[in-house]
Design an enzyme around this catalytic site. Structure first.
Site, PDB file in Angstrom:
ATOM      1  CB  SER A 160      -0.864  -0.004   1.254  1.00  0.00           C
ATOM      2  OG  SER A 160      -1.385   1.279   1.484  1.00  0.00           O
ATOM      3  CB  SER A 161       0.543   4.571  -1.561  1.00  0.00           C
ATOM      4  OG  SER A 161      -0.738   4.908  -1.096  1.00  0.00           O
ATOM      5  CB  CYS A 162      -0.280   3.968   4.016  1.00  0.00           C
ATOM      6  SG  CYS A 162      -0.438   2.237   4.442  1.00  0.00           S
ATOM      7  CE1 TYR A 179      -3.244  -2.984   5.282  1.00  0.00           C
ATOM      8  CE2 TYR A 179      -2.510  -0.872   4.410  1.00  0.00           C
ATOM      9  CZ  TYR A 179      -3.030  -2.139   4.208  1.00  0.00           C
ATOM     10  OH  TYR A 179      -3.332  -2.555   2.935  1.00  0.00           O
ATOM     11  CE  LYS A 183      -0.815  -4.967   3.062  1.00  0.00           C
ATOM     12  NZ  LYS A 183      -1.013  -6.216   2.314  1.00  0.00           N
ATOM     13  CG  HIS A 210     -10.210   2.741   1.540  1.00  0.00           C
ATOM     14  ND1 HIS A 210     -10.319   1.374   1.453  1.00  0.00           N
ATOM     15  CD2 HIS A 210      -8.987   2.976   2.100  1.00  0.00           C
ATOM     16  CE1 HIS A 210      -9.213   0.821   1.923  1.00  0.00           C
ATOM     17  NE2 HIS A 210      -8.399   1.757   2.320  1.00  0.00           N
TER      18      HIS A 210
HETATM   19  O1  GFB Z   1      -9.718   6.648   2.114  1.00  0.00           O
HETATM   20  P1  GFB Z   1      -9.377   6.979   3.495  1.00  0.00           P
HETATM   21  O2  GFB Z   1     -10.218   6.383   4.565  1.00  0.00           O
HETATM   22  O3  GFB Z   1      -7.908   6.578   3.840  1.00  0.00           O
HETATM   23  O4  GFB Z   1      -9.460   8.575   3.688  1.00  0.00           O
HETATM   24  P2  GFB Z   1      -6.415   7.191   3.702  1.00  0.00           P
HETATM   25  C1  GFB Z   1      -8.883   9.468   2.795  1.00  0.00           C
HETATM   26  C2  GFB Z   1      -9.256  10.894   3.163  1.00  0.00           C
HETATM   27  O5  GFB Z   1     -10.642  11.084   2.923  1.00  0.00           O
HETATM   28  C3  GFB Z   1      -9.020  11.280   4.616  1.00  0.00           C
HETATM   29  C4  GFB Z   1     -11.248  11.700   4.035  1.00  0.00           C
HETATM   30  O6  GFB Z   1      -8.567  12.611   4.675  1.00  0.00           O
HETATM   31  C5  GFB Z   1     -10.425  11.192   5.204  1.00  0.00           C
HETATM   32  O7  GFB Z   1     -10.613  11.997   6.359  1.00  0.00           O
HETATM   33  N1  GFB Z   1     -12.681  11.378   4.066  1.00  0.00           N
HETATM   34  C6  GFB Z   1     -13.680  12.255   3.838  1.00  0.00           C
HETATM   35  C7  GFB Z   1     -13.249  10.186   4.333  1.00  0.00           C
HETATM   36  N2  GFB Z   1     -14.872  11.683   3.985  1.00  0.00           N
HETATM   37  C8  GFB Z   1     -14.631  10.375   4.277  1.00  0.00           C
HETATM   38  C9  GFB Z   1     -15.490   9.276   4.539  1.00  0.00           C
HETATM   39  O8  GFB Z   1     -16.709   9.382   4.544  1.00  0.00           O
HETATM   40  N3  GFB Z   1     -14.874   8.078   4.788  1.00  0.00           N
HETATM   41  C10 GFB Z   1     -13.521   7.937   4.786  1.00  0.00           C
HETATM   42  N4  GFB Z   1     -12.994   6.713   5.001  1.00  0.00           N
HETATM   43  N5  GFB Z   1     -12.689   8.983   4.577  1.00  0.00           N
HETATM   44  C11 GFB Z   1      -5.876   4.719   4.070  1.00  0.00           C
HETATM   45  C12 GFB Z   1      -5.004   4.001   5.054  1.00  0.00           C
HETATM   46  O9  GFB Z   1      -5.574   6.022   4.287  1.00  0.00           O
HETATM   47  O10 GFB Z   1      -5.565   4.453   2.729  1.00  0.00           O
HETATM   48  C13 GFB Z   1      -4.766   2.626   4.698  1.00  0.00           C
HETATM   49  O11 GFB Z   1      -5.549   4.154   6.347  1.00  0.00           O
HETATM   50  C14 GFB Z   1      -4.469   2.422   3.236  1.00  0.00           C
HETATM   51  O12 GFB Z   1      -3.739   2.138   5.477  1.00  0.00           O
HETATM   52  C15 GFB Z   1      -5.455   3.149   2.365  1.00  0.00           C
HETATM   53  O13 GFB Z   1      -3.168   2.826   2.945  1.00  0.00           O
HETATM   54  C16 GFB Z   1      -5.122   3.055   0.897  1.00  0.00           C
HETATM   55  O14 GFB Z   1      -6.060   7.447   2.281  1.00  0.00           O
HETATM   56  O15 GFB Z   1      -6.225   8.346   4.623  1.00  0.00           O
END
Ligand code: GFB
Length: 357
Positions: free
Chosen positions: A149-151, A178, A182, A221
């Site tokens: 993952s890119s994280c 996580y 990875k 996500h």
């Molecule tokens: O996709 P996401 O949950 O994961 O959130 P990450 C990306 C951004 O979208 C964050 C915002 O800034 C969230 O606060 N966001 C806005 C939301 N509205 C929403 C919503 O309704 N739901 C969610 N989930 N986010 C993950 C990592 O990071 O990305 C994992 O935690 C993994 O480890 C994955 O690498 C690809 O991009 O922040």
């Protein structure tokens, strides 16, 4: 075992460009030439194990392998094979001896799930990848693709992120467990290659979306969450849609069928070492993403930002030049990908829990 009828296309060895980045982790064009498999092991009968075939990435890999005519695919449900159980995994791989393994099984989720289930995310990912990689080596299996993952990259590293930035700074806190798991997977592949001469490759996808995504509002996500929120807001005639955080973080989104294509491309290219970023090379702010989703779904309201929710890393745009140099790049635009994902959401919409966010 999954059966398909057509024949796979002839395997092409990609032409290699000389402008690959020279560093200790990413192979140079010269070292890649020597790391390309000389043994032409691919045919319609190549036995391929897809670990995690029910997940979004694993299922996309299965669909594309089938479409390309590979008919000797092995998949196992959790009930048939518990990937967290070392002896089951060792017994299975020693008996089946697949020619190639796609390691797409993982515990995944969005920012809230990563931040909340920290122990589960580090433990489950570590044990699955350790079991499969070690058992593969023990069974004499030399071809494997590990999905990361890119994280894994430092929170504040320069953009776009090149593969050699791995382990050059502190990680983003919301997904550190996580990411550590990875990174361990990448180092397992690299270490077995170095000590035992295996051909294990790692790919680092950017944020993925598409069929078989999770639409749970707490666990998912951002992209599937916004599709569901916009859809429900439209149906309920609401005036506003709530977006977590400030809307300013930037993210890069790749349609999962493009990711599957990149994985199979690497298998067919015969690459046997290295770490490869897979993305589109373009990113958008979360606000821009929400506006695009609203547009596709047809929700006409406004956006509200819930700043009590974390933003996570400010930006993680991948440098995708090493995959481009090998001859692969993504095809699906964000607008088209969201339209396809929304169509799939409408067709397969699960019965949702009425959870609040
Ligand atoms: O996709 P996401 O949950 O994961 O959130 P990450 C990306 C951004 O979208 C964050 C915002 O800034 C969230 O606060 N966001 C806005 C939301 N509205 C929403 C919503 O309704 N739901 C969610 N989930 N986010 C993950 C990592 O990071 O990305 C994992 O935690 C993994 O480890 C994955 O690498 C690809 O991009 O922040």
């Amino acid at each position: 075992m999954i059966q398909t009828s057509s024949s796979p296309k002839e395997t092409q060895h990609s032409s290699l460009s000389t402008d690959l980045i020279a560093d200790c982790r990413l192979p140079t064009a010269d070292s890649l030439s020597s790391s390309l498999s000389t043994q032409h092991f691919l045919s319609p009968h190549t036995k391929i194990f897809i670990a995690g075939h029910r997940g979004m990435v694993g299922s996309a890999i299965v669909r594309l392998l089938q479409a390309k005519g590979y008919h000797n695919l092995i998949v196992k449900t959790r009930e048939e094979l518990d990937l967290t159980n070392q002896s089951e995994v060792h017994g299975f791989l020693a008996e089946e001896k697949p020619d190639y393994i796609f390691l797409a099984a993982a515990r995944v989720g969005g920012i809230h799930a990563n931040n909340t289930f920290r122990a589960d995310f580090i433990y489950e990912n570590l044990i699955i990848e350790t079991n499969i990689i070690h058992a593969a080596w023990k069974a004499g299996l030399n071809r494997l693709l590990f999905l990361g993952s890119s994280c894994i990259y430092p929170r504040d590293c320069p953009q776009p992120i090149r593969e050699e930035y791995l382990l050059t700074g502190p990680l983003e806190q919301t997904n550190e467990p996580y990411a550590i798991a990875k990174i361990a997977g990448i180092k397992l592949c690299e270490s077995y290659n170095r000590q035992y001469g295996t051909g294990y490759v790692s790919v680092m996808p950017t944020n993925l979306y598409g069929p078989n995504d999770t639409y749970d509002l707490l666990e998912s996500h951002v992209l599937p969450a916004l599709i569901r929120k916009a859809h429900e807001a439209k149906l309920q005639g609401e005036k506003s849609l709530t977006v977590w955080g400030t809307g300013t973080p930037k993210r890069e989104f790749l349609y999962v069928d493009d990711m599957a294509e990149a994985c199979i491309f690497l298998m067919e290219s015969g690459v046997t070492e290295g770490l490869f970023n897979v993305g589109t090379g373009c990113d958008v702010t979360i606000r821009e993403l929400a506006e695009t989703v609203m547009d596709v779904v047809g929700f006409k309201g406004t956006l509200t930002f819930d700043t009590s929710r974390p933003d996570g890393t400010p930006r993680k745009l991948l440098d995708v030049s090493s995959m481009k140099a090998l001859g692969w790049q993504s095809k699906t635009t964000l607008q088209n990908g969201i339209a396809k994902a929304y169509a799939d959401f409408l067709t397969h919409k699960p019965t949702f829990q009425p959870n609040q966010t």
